[in-house]
Design a protein around this motif. Structure first.
Motif, PDB file in Angstrom:
ATOM      1  N   LEU A  80       0.959  -0.842  -0.166  1.00 52.93           N
ATOM      2  CA  LEU A  80      -0.063   0.403  -0.076  1.00 52.93           C
ATOM      3  C   LEU A  80       0.801   1.280   0.016  1.00 52.93           C
ATOM      4  CD1 LEU A  80      -2.241  -1.267   2.707  1.00 52.93           C
ATOM      5  CD2 LEU A  80      -3.057  -0.368  -0.078  1.00 52.93           C
ATOM      6  N   ARG A  81       1.985   1.481   0.691  1.00 55.74           N
ATOM      7  CA  ARG A  81       2.726   2.758   0.821  1.00 55.74           C
ATOM      8  C   ARG A  81       3.192   3.312  -0.476  1.00 55.74           C
ATOM      9  NH1 ARG A  81       6.034   3.022   6.399  1.00 55.74           N
ATOM     10  NH2 ARG A  81       5.329   5.015   6.487  1.00 55.74           N
ATOM     11  N   LYS A  82       3.328   1.416  -1.081  1.00 58.01           N
ATOM     12  CA  LYS A  82       4.271   2.071  -2.885  1.00 58.01           C
ATOM     13  C   LYS A  82       3.490   2.026  -3.686  1.00 58.01           C
ATOM     14  CE  LYS A  82       8.201  -0.840  -1.344  1.00 58.01           C
ATOM     15  NZ  LYS A  82       9.213  -2.146  -1.632  1.00 58.01           N
ATOM     16  N   THR A  83       2.211   1.597  -3.821  1.00 53.70           N
ATOM     17  CA  THR A  83       1.071   2.236  -4.682  1.00 53.70           C
ATOM     18  C   THR A  83       0.176   2.895  -4.449  1.00 53.70           C
ATOM     19  OG1 THR A  83       0.440   0.309  -4.642  1.00 53.70           O
ATOM     20  CG2 THR A  83       2.325   0.760  -6.262  1.00 53.70           C
ATOM     21  N   MET A  84       0.274   4.442  -4.587  1.00 53.09           N
ATOM     22  CA  MET A  84      -0.299   4.890  -4.119  1.00 53.09           C
ATOM     23  C   MET A  84      -1.090   4.859  -4.861  1.00 53.09           C
ATOM     24  SD  MET A  84       1.134   8.100  -1.090  1.00 53.09           S
ATOM     25  CE  MET A  84       2.112   8.476  -2.923  1.00 53.09           C
ATOM     26  N   THR A  85      -2.584   6.022  -4.891  1.00 49.73           N
ATOM     27  CA  THR A  85      -4.232   6.534  -6.384  1.00 49.73           C
ATOM     28  C   THR A  85      -2.884   7.985  -5.905  1.00 49.73           C
ATOM     29  OG1 THR A  85      -5.267   6.916  -4.310  1.00 49.73           O
ATOM     30  CG2 THR A  85      -5.118   4.614  -4.772  1.00 49.73           C
ATOM     31  N   ASP A  86      -3.473   8.570  -7.162  1.00 48.47           N
ATOM     32  CA  ASP A  86      -3.068   9.731  -8.054  1.00 48.47           C
ATOM     33  C   ASP A  86      -3.936  10.644  -7.064  1.00 48.47           C
ATOM     34  OD1 ASP A  86      -1.490   8.797 -10.420  1.00 48.47           O
ATOM     35  OD2 ASP A  86      -3.909   8.766 -11.469  1.00 48.47           O
ATOM     36  N   VAL A  87      -4.745  10.293  -6.146  1.00 51.00           N
ATOM     37  CA  VAL A  87      -5.711  11.698  -5.104  1.00 51.00           C
ATOM     38  C   VAL A  87      -4.487  11.512  -3.879  1.00 51.00           C
ATOM     39  CG1 VAL A  87      -7.592  11.964  -3.945  1.00 51.00           C
ATOM     40  CG2 VAL A  87      -7.529  11.037  -6.178  1.00 51.00           C
ATOM     41  N   GLU A  88      -4.409  10.091  -3.580  1.00 52.67           N
ATOM     42  CA  GLU A  88      -3.502   9.998  -2.072  1.00 52.67           C
ATOM     43  C   GLU A  88      -1.934  10.257  -2.532  1.00 52.67           C
ATOM     44  OE1 GLU A  88      -4.465   5.375  -0.845  1.00 52.67           O
ATOM     45  OE2 GLU A  88      -3.230   5.268  -2.640  1.00 52.67           O
ATOM     46  N   ARG A  89      -1.526  10.617  -3.748  1.00 48.36           N
ATOM     47  CA  ARG A  89      -0.467  10.858  -4.132  1.00 48.36           C
ATOM     48  C   ARG A  89      -0.732  12.853  -4.139  1.00 48.36           C
ATOM     49  NH1 ARG A  89       1.251   7.365  -7.287  1.00 48.36           N
ATOM     50  NH2 ARG A  89       0.034   7.811  -8.481  1.00 48.36           N
ATOM     51  N   LYS A  90      -1.732  13.081  -3.720  1.00 50.36           N
ATOM     52  CA  LYS A  90      -2.449  14.865  -4.575  1.00 50.36           C
ATOM     53  C   LYS A  90      -2.158  14.924  -3.085  1.00 50.36           C
ATOM     54  CE  LYS A  90      -5.487  17.447  -6.951  1.00 50.36           C
ATOM     55  NZ  LYS A  90      -6.226  18.241  -7.562  1.00 50.36           N
ATOM     56  N   LEU A  91      -2.888  14.476  -2.517  1.00 48.23           N
ATOM     57  CA  LEU A  91      -3.391  14.906  -0.661  1.00 48.23           C
ATOM     58  C   LEU A  91      -1.720  14.724  -0.394  1.00 48.23           C
ATOM     59  CD1 LEU A  91      -4.987  16.509   1.535  1.00 48.23           C
ATOM     60  CD2 LEU A  91      -5.980  13.842   1.976  1.00 48.23           C
ATOM     61  N   TRP A  92      -1.274  13.812  -0.625  1.00 44.03           N
ATOM     62  CA  TRP A  92       0.304  13.518   0.426  1.00 44.03           C
ATOM     63  C   TRP A  92       1.619  14.682   0.007  1.00 44.03           C
ATOM     64  CZ3 TRP A  92       2.226  11.952   4.350  1.00 44.03           C
ATOM     65  CH2 TRP A  92       3.658  11.568   4.811  1.00 44.03           C
ATOM     66  N   SER A  93       1.156  14.998  -1.310  1.00 37.71           N
ATOM     67  CA  SER A  93       2.147  16.194  -1.557  1.00 37.71           C
ATOM     68  C   SER A  93       1.592  17.388  -0.486  1.00 37.71           C
ATOM     69  CB  SER A  93       1.727  16.277  -2.865  1.00 37.71           C
ATOM     70  OG  SER A  93       0.423  17.130  -3.635  1.00 37.71           O
ATOM     71  N   LYS A  94       0.444  17.426   0.017  1.00 41.59           N
ATOM     72  CA  LYS A  94       0.566  18.180   0.391  1.00 41.59           C
ATOM     73  C   LYS A  94       0.686  18.623   2.426  1.00 41.59           C
ATOM     74  CE  LYS A  94      -0.775  21.323  -2.734  1.00 41.59           C
ATOM     75  NZ  LYS A  94       0.289  21.774  -3.249  1.00 41.59           N
ATOM     76  N   LEU A  95       0.296  16.769   2.847  1.00 42.82           N
ATOM     77  CA  LEU A  95       0.774  17.103   4.122  1.00 42.82           C
ATOM     78  C   LEU A  95       1.943  16.968   3.991  1.00 42.82           C
ATOM     79  CD1 LEU A  95      -2.449  14.473   4.471  1.00 42.82           C
ATOM     80  CD2 LEU A  95      -1.928  16.870   4.628  1.00 42.82           C
ATOM     81  N   ARG A  96       2.441  16.208   3.292  1.00 40.23           N
ATOM     82  CA  ARG A  96       3.689  15.555   4.088  1.00 40.23           C
ATOM     83  C   ARG A  96       5.230  16.772   3.813  1.00 40.23           C
ATOM     84  NH1 ARG A  96       6.993  13.218  -1.184  1.00 40.23           N
ATOM     85  NH2 ARG A  96       8.961  13.178   0.769  1.00 40.23           N
ATOM     86  N   SER A  97       6.093  15.893   5.005  1.00 43.59           N
ATOM     87  CA  SER A  97       7.175  17.400   5.876  1.00 43.59           C
ATOM     88  C   SER A  97       6.571  18.185   6.308  1.00 43.59           C
ATOM     89  CB  SER A  97       7.625  18.084   4.312  1.00 43.59           C
ATOM     90  OG  SER A  97       8.689  17.157   3.297  1.00 43.59           O
ATOM     91  N   ASN A  98       5.288  17.869   7.260  1.00 45.31           N
ATOM     92  CA  ASN A  98       4.563  19.399   7.994  1.00 45.31           C
ATOM     93  C   ASN A  98       4.489  20.716   7.370  1.00 45.31           C
ATOM     94  OD1 ASN A  98       5.901  16.969  10.397  1.00 45.31           O
ATOM     95  ND2 ASN A  98       7.555  18.179  10.418  1.00 45.31           N
ATOM     96  N   GLN A  99       3.440  20.448   6.011  1.00 45.10           N
ATOM     97  CA  GLN A  99       3.561  22.251   6.172  1.00 45.10           C
ATOM     98  C   GLN A  99       1.932  22.439   6.622  1.00 45.10           C
ATOM     99  OE1 GLN A  99       3.508  21.677   1.025  1.00 45.10           O
ATOM    100  NE2 GLN A  99       3.580  19.418   1.533  1.00 45.10           N
TER     101      GLN A  99
END
Length: 106
Positions: free
Chosen positions: A1-20
């Motif tokens: 699951l961690r390696k194969t994120m959906t496009d939507v998960e990737r989009k949200l993760w790009s905004k949540l990661r790195s303490n943004q």
């Protein structure tokens, strides 16, 4: 699951990661018998993304149990469907920000 994120998960993760948002989020975290899509341990907040499979009766019941478990463990749960993230990412981020306790906002 961690390696194969959906496009939507990737989009949200790009905004949540790195303490943004000022707090640390982790993704695909085992928690009890469940896996949280995104979780902030410091803010006691779980963010779940729901694709179309989450609207089938058995999935609705499973998600209800999952929510109850997280709440019992002291976490708030936010659920968003994929369309919300795709079409209104700013609104999703605002909803997440509003759920972060004031003591955790930086």
């Amino acid at each position: 699951l961690r390696k194969t994120m959906t496009d939507v998960e990737r989009k949200l993760w790009s905004k949540l990661r790195s303490n943004q948002l000022g707090i640390k989020f982790r993704r695909q975290v085992p928690f009890g018998n469940f896996i949280a899509d995104f979780i902030s341990l410091e803010a006691h907040l779980v963010v779940e993304l729901d694709g179309c499979q989450h609207y089938q009766e058995n999935a609705i019941q499973r998600d209800k149990l999952r929510n109850q478990y997280f709440v019992k463990e002291g976490f708030s749960v936010l659920r968003f469907n994929n369309t919300e993230v795709t079409e209104n990412l700013d609104g999703v981020l605002e909803a997440i920000w509003e759920k972060i306790p004031a003591k955790n906002k930086k």
